[in-house]
Design a protein around this motif. Structure first.
Motif, PDB file in Angstrom:
ATOM      1  N   UNK A  34       0.815  -1.220   0.000  1.00 46.79           N
ATOM      2  CA  UNK A  34       0.000   0.000   0.000  1.00 46.79           C
ATOM      3  C   UNK A  34       0.847   1.267   0.000  1.00 46.79           C
ATOM      4  N   UNK A  35       2.106   1.167  -0.413  1.00 45.15           N
ATOM      5  CA  UNK A  35       3.001   2.326  -0.328  1.00 45.15           C
ATOM      6  C   UNK A  35       3.124   3.124  -1.624  1.00 45.15           C
ATOM      7  N   UNK A  36       2.360   2.746  -2.657  1.00 48.32           N
ATOM      8  CA  UNK A  36       2.397   3.449  -3.952  1.00 48.32           C
ATOM      9  C   UNK A  36       3.817   3.557  -4.508  1.00 48.32           C
ATOM     10  N   UNK A  37       4.602   2.498  -4.326  1.00 48.26           N
ATOM     11  CA  UNK A  37       5.992   2.531  -4.753  1.00 48.26           C
ATOM     12  C   UNK A  37       6.132   2.736  -6.258  1.00 48.26           C
ATOM     13  N   UNK A  38       5.222   2.170  -7.041  1.00 50.50           N
ATOM     14  CA  UNK A  38       5.282   2.345  -8.498  1.00 50.50           C
ATOM     15  C   UNK A  38       5.121   3.818  -8.856  1.00 50.50           C
ATOM     16  N   UNK A  39       4.183   4.489  -8.214  1.00 47.46           N
ATOM     17  CA  UNK A  39       3.929   5.899  -8.502  1.00 47.46           C
ATOM     18  C   UNK A  39       5.104   6.769  -8.059  1.00 47.46           C
ATOM     19  N   UNK A  40       5.680   6.480  -6.919  1.00 48.23           N
ATOM     20  CA  UNK A  40       6.835   7.251  -6.437  1.00 48.23           C
ATOM     21  C   UNK A  40       8.011   7.098  -7.395  1.00 48.23           C
ATOM     22  N   UNK A  41       8.229   5.871  -7.862  1.00 50.94           N
ATOM     23  CA  UNK A  41       9.295   5.629  -8.831  1.00 50.94           C
ATOM     24  C   UNK A  41       9.012   6.356 -10.145  1.00 50.94           C
ATOM     25  N   UNK A  42       7.748   6.305 -10.572  1.00 49.63           N
ATOM     26  CA  UNK A  42       7.339   6.986 -11.805  1.00 49.63           C
ATOM     27  C   UNK A  42       7.625   8.491 -11.728  1.00 49.63           C
ATOM     28  N   UNK A  43       7.210   9.116 -10.641  1.00 54.70           N
ATOM     29  CA  UNK A  43       7.403  10.565 -10.488  1.00 54.70           C
ATOM     30  C   UNK A  43       8.882  10.925 -10.418  1.00 54.70           C
ATOM     31  N   UNK A  44       9.655  10.098  -9.741  1.00 56.27           N
ATOM     32  CA  UNK A  44      11.091  10.359  -9.601  1.00 56.27           C
ATOM     33  C   UNK A  44      11.768  10.444 -10.970  1.00 56.27           C
ATOM     34  N   UNK A  45      11.561   9.425 -11.798  1.00 54.58           N
ATOM     35  CA  UNK A  45      12.269   9.370 -13.077  1.00 54.58           C
ATOM     36  C   UNK A  45      11.618  10.233 -14.151  1.00 54.58           C
ATOM     37  N   UNK A  46      10.306  10.418 -14.069  1.00 56.91           N
ATOM     38  CA  UNK A  46       9.652  11.316 -15.021  1.00 56.91           C
ATOM     39  C   UNK A  46      10.132  12.747 -14.816  1.00 56.91           C
ATOM     40  N   UNK A  47      10.268  13.158 -13.566  1.00 58.81           N
ATOM     41  CA  UNK A  47      10.718  14.517 -13.284  1.00 58.81           C
ATOM     42  C   UNK A  47      12.167  14.723 -13.727  1.00 58.81           C
ATOM     43  N   UNK A  48      12.996  13.699 -13.551  1.00 56.18           N
ATOM     44  CA  UNK A  48      14.375  13.796 -14.032  1.00 56.18           C
ATOM     45  C   UNK A  48      14.415  13.940 -15.543  1.00 56.18           C
ATOM     46  N   UNK A  49      13.540  13.210 -16.242  1.00 57.92           N
ATOM     47  CA  UNK A  49      13.481  13.303 -17.708  1.00 57.92           C
ATOM     48  C   UNK A  49      13.004  14.689 -18.127  1.00 57.92           C
ATOM     49  N   UNK A  50      12.025  15.225 -17.418  1.00 54.51           N
ATOM     50  CA  UNK A  50      11.544  16.573 -17.726  1.00 54.51           C
ATOM     51  C   UNK A  50      12.642  17.608 -17.514  1.00 54.51           C
ATOM     52  N   UNK A  51      13.434  17.406 -16.490  1.00 54.45           N
ATOM     53  CA  UNK A  51      14.543  18.333 -16.240  1.00 54.45           C
ATOM     54  C   UNK A  51      15.559  18.267 -17.379  1.00 54.45           C
ATOM     55  N   UNK A  52      15.845  17.049 -17.855  1.00 51.19           N
ATOM     56  CA  UNK A  52      16.762  16.878 -18.979  1.00 51.19           C
ATOM     57  C   UNK A  52      16.243  17.597 -20.225  1.00 51.19           C
ATOM     58  N   UNK A  53      14.928  17.568 -20.409  1.00 50.32           N
ATOM     59  CA  UNK A  53      14.313  18.177 -21.588  1.00 50.32           C
ATOM     60  C   UNK A  53      13.961  19.650 -21.364  1.00 50.32           C
ATOM     61  N   UNK A  54      14.321  20.176 -20.197  1.00 52.75           N
ATOM     62  CA  UNK A  54      14.045  21.578 -19.864  1.00 52.75           C
ATOM     63  C   UNK A  54      12.553  21.891 -19.962  1.00 52.75           C
ATOM     64  N   UNK A  55      11.732  20.993 -19.404  1.00 53.94           N
ATOM     65  CA  UNK A  55      10.278  21.155 -19.487  1.00 53.94           C
ATOM     66  C   UNK A  55       9.623  21.447 -18.143  1.00 53.94           C
TER      67      UNK A  55
END
Length: 245
Positions: A34-55
């Motif tokens: 019940x810790x939403x680990x998939x979502x936490x992982x998703x947000x972590x790496x999605x945000x890093x990708x957005x930072x790489x793309x300057x978005x």
């Protein structure tokens, strides 16, 4: 950015993530966790990708991040944060997960784009005309890989025959239905995940990771179902019925 968690002041981070999970109406937990680990992982790496793309959109007053997620009504969901005026080391203070309508009520109409994981859509589809070369030595001998293999298989004297048979069967399945191959994003590359049924021919035990190189697929390693789902979910919610949380 090291972690989205450290990028802004969240308050009760777990409660905020639970709210987002409910907002998407999607299962973000493995099995009975019940810790939403998939979502936490998703947000972590999605945000890093957005930072790489300057978005990641920042102004003097607020910050907006496109999560790439949607409500059940297909409304994009954004992270909205305001300038942190306290002495905290973070620049931003999380305010809400918002739709474009919510942000429009604040007078914000210019919004950032989603992360873009691929330029060539053909990378997402398995090419049945390409053979698969598998790095068996790494799968069998690397300690991390061995620990992912079911014990009754890794200790078997017929491990190679079992793997070869599972790969042959998988190739036939994906040839009959290309949707069985699930794309994943890892280390800046698009790869495909292919199910390997080692113990029971109807239940996948591992996902074989393959990368297309010219006219062949290179099978690098195998992942557990949880690892595979985490990587695949960065691009989109897998629609294949073999890769589920």
């Amino acid at each position: 950015m090291e972690e989205l968690y450290d990028f802004m002041v969240w308050g009760d981070y777990d409660a905020k993530i639970e709210y987002l999970a409910n907002m998407t109406d999607e299962n973000w937990n493995f099995h009975e966790k019940t810790n939403n680990l998939i979502l936490k992982n998703y947000l972590k790496y999605t945000t890093k990708k957005l930072e790489e793309e300057n978005k990641i959109m920042t102004t003097d007053n607020y910050c907006i991040i496109n999560t790439g997620l949607f409500t059940p009504y297909y409304e994009p969901i954004y992270i909205y944060a305001e300038k942190n005026l306290s002495d905290s080391k973070q620049d931003w203070w999380f305010k809400s997960f918002s739709t474009s309508y919510d942000l429009g009520n604040l007078g914000i109409t210019e919004l950032p784009e989603r992360a873009n994981y691929f330029q060539d859509p053909s990378q997402l589809v398995f090419d049945v005309n390409c053979k698969i070369n598998v790095q068996f030595k790494h799968i069998y001998d690397d300690e991390d890989n061995r620990n992912r293999i079911p014990k009754e298989i890794v200790n078997s004297k017929n491990i190679h025959s079992i793997f070869k048979g599972a790969i042959d069967t998988m190739v036939k399945k994906v040839t009959a239905n290309y949707k069985i191959a699930v794309p994943q994003y890892f280390n800046g590359k698009i790869q495909l995940l292919l199910p390997l049924c080692l113990v029971d021919e109807s239940i996948p035990d591992l996902a074989l990771v393959v990368t297309k190189v010219n006219n062949v697929y290179q099978g690098h390693t195998c992942l557990t179902m949880e690892m595979a789902y985490n990587n695949a979910r960065l691009i989109a919610k897998p629609e294949s019925n073999w890769l589920v949380p």
